[in-house]
Motif scaffolding. Structure first.
Motif, PDB file in Angstrom:
ATOM      1  N   ASN A 217      -2.197   7.539   5.435  1.00  0.00           N
ATOM      2  CA  ASN A 217      -3.142   6.417   5.465  1.00  0.00           C
ATOM      3  C   ASN A 217      -4.447   6.800   4.793  1.00  0.00           C
ATOM      4  O   ASN A 217      -5.072   6.000   4.108  1.00  0.00           O
ATOM      5  CB  ASN A 217      -3.417   5.991   6.912  1.00  0.00           C
ATOM      6  CG  ASN A 217      -2.253   5.254   7.532  1.00  0.00           C
ATOM      7  OD1 ASN A 217      -1.437   4.670   6.829  1.00  0.00           O
ATOM      8  ND2 ASN A 217      -2.157   5.298   8.856  1.00  0.00           N
ATOM      9  N   TYR A 218      -4.874   8.048   5.012  1.00  0.00           N
ATOM     10  CA  TYR A 218      -6.134   8.507   4.424  1.00  0.00           C
ATOM     11  C   TYR A 218      -6.064   8.452   2.901  1.00  0.00           C
ATOM     12  O   TYR A 218      -6.952   7.894   2.244  1.00  0.00           O
ATOM     13  CB  TYR A 218      -6.430   9.928   4.883  1.00  0.00           C
ATOM     14  CG  TYR A 218      -7.702  10.494   4.275  1.00  0.00           C
ATOM     15  CD1 TYR A 218      -8.940  10.240   4.863  1.00  0.00           C
ATOM     16  CD2 TYR A 218      -7.654  11.265   3.122  1.00  0.00           C
ATOM     17  CE1 TYR A 218     -10.110  10.735   4.302  1.00  0.00           C
ATOM     18  CE2 TYR A 218      -8.815  11.774   2.556  1.00  0.00           C
ATOM     19  CZ  TYR A 218     -10.037  11.496   3.146  1.00  0.00           C
ATOM     20  OH  TYR A 218     -11.186  11.975   2.585  1.00  0.00           O
ATOM     21  N   ALA A 219      -5.024   9.044   2.321  1.00  0.00           N
ATOM     22  CA  ALA A 219      -4.913   9.094   0.866  1.00  0.00           C
ATOM     23  C   ALA A 219      -4.835   7.702   0.259  1.00  0.00           C
ATOM     24  O   ALA A 219      -5.369   7.462  -0.835  1.00  0.00           O
ATOM     25  CB  ALA A 219      -3.683   9.911   0.466  1.00  0.00           C
ATOM     26  N   CYS A 220      -4.166   6.788   0.952  1.00  0.00           N
ATOM     27  CA  CYS A 220      -3.936   5.445   0.404  1.00  0.00           C
ATOM     28  C   CYS A 220      -5.059   4.466   0.714  1.00  0.00           C
ATOM     29  O   CYS A 220      -4.934   3.276   0.432  1.00  0.00           O
ATOM     30  CB  CYS A 220      -2.608   4.892   0.929  1.00  0.00           C
ATOM     31  SG  CYS A 220      -1.167   5.829   0.377  1.00  0.00           S
ATOM     32  N   SER A 221      -6.153   4.961   1.304  1.00  0.00           N
ATOM     33  CA  SER A 221      -7.262   4.074   1.652  1.00  0.00           C
ATOM     34  C   SER A 221      -8.424   4.191   0.677  1.00  0.00           C
ATOM     35  O   SER A 221      -9.541   3.789   0.983  1.00  0.00           O
ATOM     36  CB  SER A 221      -7.761   4.374   3.070  1.00  0.00           C
ATOM     37  OG  SER A 221      -8.279   5.703   3.155  1.00  0.00           O
TER      38      SER A 221
ATOM     39  N   ASP B 142       0.822  -1.211   0.000  1.00  0.00           N
ATOM     40  CA  ASP B 142       0.000   0.000   0.000  1.00  0.00           C
ATOM     41  C   ASP B 142       0.855   1.259   0.000  1.00  0.00           C
ATOM     42  O   ASP B 142       0.403   2.323  -0.431  1.00  0.00           O
ATOM     43  CB  ASP B 142      -0.903   0.037   1.238  1.00  0.00           C
ATOM     44  CG  ASP B 142      -1.995  -1.008   1.182  1.00  0.00           C
ATOM     45  OD1 ASP B 142      -2.367  -1.394   0.062  1.00  0.00           O
ATOM     46  OD2 ASP B 142      -2.451  -1.436   2.247  1.00  0.00           O
ATOM     47  N   LYS B 143       2.052   1.149   0.495  1.00  0.00           N
ATOM     48  CA  LYS B 143       2.891   2.322   0.723  1.00  0.00           C
ATOM     49  C   LYS B 143       3.610   2.754  -0.553  1.00  0.00           C
ATOM     50  O   LYS B 143       4.321   1.966  -1.167  1.00  0.00           O
ATOM     51  CB  LYS B 143       3.921   2.024   1.814  1.00  0.00           C
ATOM     52  CG  LYS B 143       4.770   3.218   2.200  1.00  0.00           C
ATOM     53  CD  LYS B 143       5.731   2.851   3.319  1.00  0.00           C
ATOM     54  CE  LYS B 143       6.593   4.041   3.722  1.00  0.00           C
ATOM     55  NZ  LYS B 143       7.540   3.687   4.805  1.00  0.00           N
ATOM     56  N   PRO B 144       3.454   4.007  -0.970  1.00  0.00           N
ATOM     57  CA  PRO B 144       4.185   4.476  -2.154  1.00  0.00           C
ATOM     58  C   PRO B 144       5.695   4.465  -1.911  1.00  0.00           C
ATOM     59  O   PRO B 144       6.161   4.707  -0.791  1.00  0.00           O
ATOM     60  CB  PRO B 144       3.678   5.919  -2.343  1.00  0.00           C
ATOM     61  CG  PRO B 144       2.399   5.984  -1.577  1.00  0.00           C
ATOM     62  CD  PRO B 144       2.558   5.044  -0.437  1.00  0.00           C
ATOM     63  N   TRP B 145       6.433   4.210  -2.962  1.00  0.00           N
ATOM     64  CA  TRP B 145       7.892   4.270  -2.897  1.00  0.00           C
ATOM     65  C   TRP B 145       8.332   5.733  -2.774  1.00  0.00           C
ATOM     66  O   TRP B 145       9.311   6.049  -2.113  1.00  0.00           O
ATOM     67  CB  TRP B 145       8.475   3.623  -4.151  1.00  0.00           C
ATOM     68  CG  TRP B 145       9.957   3.447  -4.150  1.00  0.00           C
ATOM     69  CD1 TRP B 145      10.649   2.378  -3.658  1.00  0.00           C
ATOM     70  CD2 TRP B 145      10.937   4.355  -4.675  1.00  0.00           C
ATOM     71  NE1 TRP B 145      12.004   2.563  -3.843  1.00  0.00           N
ATOM     72  CE2 TRP B 145      12.204   3.775  -4.469  1.00  0.00           C
ATOM     73  CE3 TRP B 145      10.862   5.602  -5.298  1.00  0.00           C
ATOM     74  CZ2 TRP B 145      13.380   4.396  -4.857  1.00  0.00           C
ATOM     75  CZ3 TRP B 145      12.031   6.218  -5.688  1.00  0.00           C
ATOM     76  CH2 TRP B 145      13.276   5.621  -5.472  1.00  0.00           C
ATOM     77  N   PHE B 146       7.574   6.609  -3.418  1.00  0.00           N
ATOM     78  CA  PHE B 146       7.828   8.054  -3.341  1.00  0.00           C
ATOM     79  C   PHE B 146       6.499   8.773  -3.490  1.00  0.00           C
ATOM     80  O   PHE B 146       5.699   8.445  -4.368  1.00  0.00           O
ATOM     81  CB  PHE B 146       8.789   8.494  -4.446  1.00  0.00           C
ATOM     82  CG  PHE B 146       8.834   9.993  -4.634  1.00  0.00           C
ATOM     83  CD1 PHE B 146       9.578  10.788  -3.780  1.00  0.00           C
ATOM     84  CD2 PHE B 146       8.117  10.606  -5.658  1.00  0.00           C
ATOM     85  CE1 PHE B 146       9.618  12.170  -3.937  1.00  0.00           C
ATOM     86  CE2 PHE B 146       8.158  11.983  -5.826  1.00  0.00           C
ATOM     87  CZ  PHE B 146       8.908  12.765  -4.964  1.00  0.00           C
TER      88      PHE B 146
END
Length: 297
Positions: A231-235, A219-223
C-alpha cells in the motif's frame, strides 16, 4: 532459380492502399537482404574482449556476418534474417535476446538515469522494459528507481513477466506490471523510499489508518516484487521522470512483418491491414496513448 517478388502476390486492395498512400510497391521486394537484430544482455557489465568473443561465437553459429550496430550500444546485426535464435549458443545461455534496433533506440533515447521512475505505456512483449531496467541499474549498484510497464492484454503482460523473471536477475526487484489500458492508466510513480522498511514503518506509525487501507484493483499491480506492491509503494502522488510510448502501429510499413503473410496467406494481409479500418483506428489510439503519456510525465 529466382523466386517471384513478394509484391507481385499482394492482394488488389493492399496494392490500392499503397498507391493511395504514395508508397512504392517495389520497396517490399528487398526483404531477402534484411538482417535481424539481437541485444547483448547486461552489456555494460561486459568488457570489450568479452563482447568480441561473443560476436565471434554468434558469427560461427549463425554462419554469416555479425557486427555491432554503430551508435546503439549492445545491439548486434546478424546479416541473415532467417537465423534462428535457438541455434545460437549465446541465446541458449541467456546472453542475448531478439530485439529490433528501432525499439532499442526508443528506449535509449529516454536517457534513463539511476533513480528515475520510468513508465512504459505499451510494454509488451517486454524487450524495452528489460532494457530500461538494466539502464536504471548502471553505475548504481542497487537502483532505487523503478520501471512500470502497462499493457492492455493480460496475455501479453504475462509474456513481459516471463521475460523479466528469466533475464532481469536482481533488476526485477524494481519492475512492476499493470494489465490496464494505456490510454486511461493513471497510477502514479511509486512513493519515495518505497524500498526502505524504516521509512514505511515511520509512515505507518504517523498514519495508522493507512496501514489497513485496501487498494482498488486499478491501484494493484498485476505483477510486482513485494516491496513495490505494498500500500505504501502504491500510494505515491508524483508523476514519472521518463515516459516511453512506443505505440501500436499498422505494420504495413514493416517489411519483415509483411513478409510473414507469405507464410500466413496473402488473404490475411487484405483482411488484417486494409479491410479492418486499422489505418483509421490506429492513429486515434496512438494519439490517446501519447496524450496520456504526457499527462503522466
Amino acid at each position: 532459380m529466382d523466386t517471384e517478388p513478394a509484391a507481385s502476390q499482394f492482394p488488389p486492395n493492399f496494392l490500392a492502399f499503397l498507391e493511395e498512400n504514395h508508397i512504392d510497391v517495389d520497396v517490399y521486394n528487398v526483404q531477402k537482404d534484411l538482417p535481424r537484430y539481437v541485444r547483448i544482455l547486461r552489456f555494460s557489465q561486459k568488457s570489450a574482449c568479452e563482447v568480441c568473443e561473443l560476436v565471434q561465437q554468434i558469427r560461427t553459429d549463425a554462419k554469416c556476418d555479425v557486427s555491432e550496430v554503430d551508435g546503439v550500444p549492445g545491439f548486434l546485426r546478424i546479416a541473415n534474417q532467417d537465423t534462428k535464435l535457438s541455434q545460437l549458443r549465446a541465446y541458449v545461455a541467456g546472453d542475448i535476446i531478439g530485439m529490433d534496433v528501432s525499439s532499442g533506440i526508443a528506449a535509449l533515447s529516454l536517457s534513463v538515469e539511476p533513480g528515475d521512475n520510468v513508465l512504459d505505456l505499451c510494454c509488451a512483449p517486454g524487450a524495452k522494459l528489460l532494457l530500461l531496467a538494466e539502464l536504471l541499474a548502471i553505475d548504481a549498484g542497487v537502483s532505487h528507481g523503478t520501471v512500470t510497464g502497462v499493457d492492455i492484454s493480460p496475455h501479453r503482460i504475462a509474456t513481459c513477466r516471463s521475460l523479466i523473471k528469466k533475464h532481469a536477475g536482481s533488476n526485477k526487484g524494481f519492475v512492476r506490471l499493470y494489465a490496464q489500458d494505456g490510454t486511461t492508466f493513471n497510477c502514479r510513480a511509486p512513493r519515495a523510499k518505497w524500498w526502505d522498511p524504516a521509512e514505511i514503518r515511520e509512515v505507518q506509525l504517523e498514519h495508522p489508518e493507512r496501514k489497513g487501507r485496501r487498494r482498488t484493483m486499478l491501484d494493484k499491480p498485476w505483477f510486482a516484487p513485494k516491496l513495490l506492491s505494498t500500500n505504501y509503494a502504491c500510494s505515491g502522488s508524483d508523476l514519472y521522470d521518463r515516459v516511453l510510448v512506443d505505440a501500436e502501429c499498422t505494420h504495413d510499413g514493416s517489411l519483415a512483418h509483411v513478409q510473414k503473410y507469405e507464410r500466413w496467406g496473402w488473404e490475411h494481409l487484405d483482411t488484417q491491414v486494409v479491410n479492418n479500418n486499422r489505418s483509421q483506428s490506429v492513429p486515434i489510439l496512438q494519439s490517446q496513448l501519447l496524450e496520456n503519456g504526457w499527462r503522466m510525465l
